[in-house]
Scaffold this motif. Structure first.
Motif, PDB file in Angstrom:
ATOM      1  N   PHE A  42     -17.149  -3.748  71.052  1.00 53.88           N
ATOM      2  CA  PHE A  42     -18.578  -3.464  71.069  1.00 53.88           C
ATOM      3  C   PHE A  42     -19.104  -3.107  69.679  1.00 53.88           C
ATOM      4  CE2 PHE A  42     -17.718  -2.897  75.594  1.00 53.88           C
ATOM      5  CZ  PHE A  42     -18.791  -3.573  76.138  1.00 53.88           C
ATOM      6  N   THR A  99     -18.112  -0.641  67.845  1.00 58.83           N
ATOM      7  CA  THR A  99     -18.204   0.813  67.748  1.00 58.83           C
ATOM      8  C   THR A  99     -16.937   1.385  67.134  1.00 58.83           C
ATOM      9  OG1 THR A  99     -19.651   0.909  69.688  1.00 58.83           O
ATOM     10  CG2 THR A  99     -18.515   2.936  69.074  1.00 58.83           C
ATOM     11  N   THR A 122     -26.710  -5.569  69.911  1.00 61.42           N
ATOM     12  CA  THR A 122     -27.108  -4.411  69.126  1.00 61.42           C
ATOM     13  C   THR A 122     -27.078  -3.155  69.990  1.00 61.42           C
ATOM     14  OG1 THR A 122     -28.561  -5.815  67.819  1.00 61.42           O
ATOM     15  CG2 THR A 122     -28.997  -3.450  67.758  1.00 61.42           C
ATOM     16  N   PRO A 123     -26.593  -2.023  69.456  1.00 61.35           N
ATOM     17  CA  PRO A 123     -26.571  -0.787  70.240  1.00 61.35           C
ATOM     18  C   PRO A 123     -27.958  -0.465  70.791  1.00 61.35           C
ATOM     19  CG  PRO A 123     -25.311  -0.507  68.229  1.00 61.35           C
ATOM     20  CD  PRO A 123     -25.974  -1.844  68.130  1.00 61.35           C
ATOM     21  N   ARG A 124     -27.979   0.037  72.034  1.00 61.86           N
ATOM     22  CA  ARG A 124     -29.248   0.348  72.677  1.00 61.86           C
ATOM     23  C   ARG A 124     -29.100   1.606  73.521  1.00 61.86           C
ATOM     24  NH1 ARG A 124     -27.372  -3.986  75.883  1.00 61.86           N
ATOM     25  NH2 ARG A 124     -26.960  -3.395  78.040  1.00 61.86           N
ATOM     26  N   TYR A 140     -20.719   2.707  75.367  1.00 60.49           N
ATOM     27  CA  TYR A 140     -20.002   2.237  74.184  1.00 60.49           C
ATOM     28  C   TYR A 140     -20.965   1.899  73.051  1.00 60.49           C
ATOM     29  CZ  TYR A 140     -15.163   1.777  75.901  1.00 60.49           C
ATOM     30  OH  TYR A 140     -13.889   2.030  76.333  1.00 60.49           O
ATOM     31  N   ARG A 141     -22.082   1.292  73.382  1.00 61.44           N
ATOM     32  CA  ARG A 141     -23.003   0.848  72.340  1.00 61.44           C
ATOM     33  C   ARG A 141     -23.836   1.983  71.763  1.00 61.44           C
ATOM     34  NH1 ARG A 141     -24.430  -3.819  76.198  1.00 61.44           N
ATOM     35  NH2 ARG A 141     -23.104  -5.525  75.488  1.00 61.44           N
ATOM     36  N   SER A 142     -24.060   3.023  72.549  1.00 63.89           N
ATOM     37  CA  SER A 142     -24.992   4.068  72.131  1.00 63.89           C
ATOM     38  C   SER A 142     -24.328   5.270  71.483  1.00 63.89           C
ATOM     39  CB  SER A 142     -25.801   4.541  73.348  1.00 63.89           C
ATOM     40  OG  SER A 142     -26.557   3.468  73.884  1.00 63.89           O
ATOM     41  N   ARG A 168     -20.954  -0.164  79.281  1.00 69.13           N
ATOM     42  CA  ARG A 168     -21.368  -0.922  78.099  1.00 69.13           C
ATOM     43  C   ARG A 168     -22.409  -0.134  77.303  1.00 69.13           C
ATOM     44  NH1 ARG A 168     -21.591  -5.148  81.992  1.00 69.13           N
ATOM     45  NH2 ARG A 168     -19.779  -6.509  81.814  1.00 69.13           N
ATOM     46  N   SER A 208     -13.761  -0.399  72.482  1.00 74.29           N
ATOM     47  CA  SER A 208     -14.702   0.166  71.522  1.00 74.29           C
ATOM     48  C   SER A 208     -14.950  -0.791  70.359  1.00 74.29           C
ATOM     49  CB  SER A 208     -14.151   1.493  70.997  1.00 74.29           C
ATOM     50  OG  SER A 208     -15.019   2.070  70.054  1.00 74.29           O
ATOM     51  N   GLN A 221     -18.057  -4.757  62.946  1.00 67.67           N
ATOM     52  CA  GLN A 221     -18.861  -5.858  63.479  1.00 67.67           C
ATOM     53  C   GLN A 221     -18.660  -7.137  62.681  1.00 67.67           C
ATOM     54  OE1 GLN A 221     -22.791  -4.136  63.463  1.00 67.67           O
ATOM     55  NE2 GLN A 221     -22.448  -3.014  65.375  1.00 67.67           N
ATOM     56  N   GLN A 233     -18.886   0.982  60.797  1.00 69.39           N
ATOM     57  CA  GLN A 233     -19.355   0.191  61.925  1.00 69.39           C
ATOM     58  C   GLN A 233     -19.699  -1.237  61.489  1.00 69.39           C
ATOM     59  OE1 GLN A 233     -22.824   1.760  63.929  1.00 69.39           O
ATOM     60  NE2 GLN A 233     -22.288   0.695  65.809  1.00 69.39           N
TER      61      GLN A 233
END
Length: 509
Positions: free
Chosen positions: A433, A435, A318-320, A408-410, A405, A430, A486, A482
């Protein structure tokens, strides 16, 4: 040549020439696209129990006439962690551990070197512009310095005209380990390096995945290996940009590319490519230049994701937030060396237009991750003169894998407006991840992004502004996009490229 565990007849081994990786790290602590791809292919093969016994690694002997066996461990530790360096000239100082809103470097202390101490005597009003100029010029020259030194030394010593046949820019002292192991241990201290000629047998394949162009006499090295030891030879082509679009490269690189591949490709038993577009480009160029090929250029799969995540982390996480702080402003990410071909100037103009057309609160920051390269002096001047788009543009360099990383996630989404690519690795990174990515529709890039990326015209500021503005202003549509990525993205293991190469070798055997 390796012997299978079932006792059947031996199978050919692949020996990867990694000298260019050791040369690259002399000038740059982080891998660029070609080095990243080569590392991941080798890491994928070493990590696969079905292939690891068929993989070895070699460097060049000091005399340039033979190859020395090294362990995977020596290769894998080349690109260690490095604190990301922020370039923020002519901007207010950011808080400790930060390079701007929404992007932190994990609290790593700033590193001051000789250049910083020298700049201490420069008046404050010109200190930051001077630092930016020095960094930009040094980085742009670094990629060519090893090659230039090699050419100057060889011509002074041999008295040859033109490119010559080349000598090593640096005398290496390679260390050898078990080529078929997982690289857990290198050779014992004091033990003499093993030469490839002592362990390889006829039918093995010497393979170039990277860009060892500083070895201008490489054809002679390959000819000796093929003639004396019965080795075969394979090359992975990343692109043909220096000969097809020379306006985007340094003139010296154009000459070296023509010389190196013009002398080496006729010796190849296998020619691989990182995309169908590259395979077509290489076949077309070789046909026009009269360079013989062993057959069709074979595209191999390009993997997704990178590195060995710490703590069992996965690309589907999960994006963080980056580091310990949450981003203060949303941001859009562009991962690439800053050079004319990558089209950073397009994004600079798009963001200027967005800042004029949208409320300030609606415009995300723009983050460039990469070093300054060729043909960008004017762009860097524009960035500096605009005060980094009044603080909305951030530059980061030497970013380690963990930080990348997090970026890319944020980010909201990534952009990749390049004019010309052999593949387009940041596009698949991208998507891996989860994204969204807005990319150029030119050359091989749609192969990398498929139906999950959105595309823009790299020659049109208007089209690029429209596509990017739609993604920024339609947050629900961005969230749906997004979610689709995913749900639908299917990661490609890096071992797939190694398996494709081994299959071609086995079929020819």
């Amino acid at each position: 040549m390796s012997v299978p565990r079932d006792g059947s007849k031996p199978v050919p081994s692949i020996w990867f020439d990694v000298e260019d990786l050791f040369e690259h790290v002399r000038h740059n602590p982080r891998p660029s696209g070609i080095q990243r791809l080569a590392l991941e292919i080798m890491r994928g093969m070493v990590s696969d129990p079905a292939m690891r016994h068929r993989v070895g690694f070699v460097r060049h002997a000091p005399d340039g006439r033979d190859l020395l066996v090294v362990s995977w461990a020596e290769v894998d530790r080349l690109f260690g962690s490095a604190a990301p360096v922020a370039v923020a000239a002519a901007m207010p100082a950011a808080p400790s551990g930060s390079v701007g809103p929404g992007v932190t470097n994990g609290g790593a202390p700033a590193r001051r070197g000789r250049l910083d101490r020298l700049l201490g005597v420069v008046p404050a009003r010109v200190r930051r512009p001077a630092l930016l100029f020095a960094v930009m010029q040094t980085q742009a020259a670094a990629a060519l310095s090893g090659i230039a030194v090699s050419i100057v030394r060889q011509e002074a010593r041999r008295g040859m005209n033109g490119l010559g046949r080349g000598v090593r820019a640096v005398r290496r002292s390679g260390a050898a380990g078990d080529p078929a192991s997982d690289g857990a241990t290198a050779r014992p201290a004091g033990e003499a390096p093993r030469r490839l000629s002592d362990v390889a047998v006829a039918g093995d394949v010497l393979t170039v995945l990277g860009s060892p162009w500083n070895a201008l006499d490489y054809a002679a090295l390959v000819s000796r290996a093929r003639g004396l030891h019965g080795l075969r030879f394979a090359v992975l082509m990343h692109d043909a940009i220096p000969v097809l679009r020379p306006e985007w490269c340094d003139r010296g690189i154009n000459r070296i590319f023509r010389h190196w591949y013009g002398s080496v490709l006729p010796l190849a038993d296998f020619v691989f490519a990182n995309s169908r577009a590259t395979a077509s480009d290489v076949e077309g160029w070789c046909g026009r230049a009269g360079i013989p090929l062993p057959g069709a250029v074979r595209p191999v799969p390009v993997g997704s994701g990178f590195g060995a995540p710490a703590g069992g982390d996965t690309v589907a996480a999960t994006p963080r937030a980056i580091g310990s702080e949450s981003p203060r402003r949303p941001f859009v990410l562009f991962v690439s060396t800053i050079e004319a071909r990558k089209n950073h100037l397009l994004l600079f103009r798009v963001w200027r237009r967005l800042m004029e057309e949208l409320p300030a609160s609606d415009v995300p920051d723009l983050v460039f991750v990469g070093r300054a390269g060729w043909l960008v002096a004017d762009l860097m001047d524009q960035i500096r003169n605009s005060r980094f788009l009044d603080g909305r543009l951030r530059l980061m360099q030497d970013v380690d894998d963990a930080t990348l990383r997090g970026l890319y996630r944020s980010c909201l989404f990534t952009v990749f407006p390049s004019f010309y690519e052999g593949w387009g690795l940041p596009v698949t990174e991208s998507l891996a991840f989860g994204t969204p990515c807005i990319a150029s529709r030119a050359t091989s890039i749609p192969e990398a992004g498929g139906s999950l990326a959105r595309y823009l015209d790299p020659d049109s500021v208007g089209d690029a502004t429209r596509v990017i503005r739609d993604a920024i202003t339609d947050r629900q549509g961005l969230a749906d996009w997004q979610e689709r990525i995913q749900r639908e993205f299917r990661p490609v293991p890096w071992s797939a490229a190694g398996r494709a190469m081994l299959d071609a070798v086995d079929a020819a055997s």
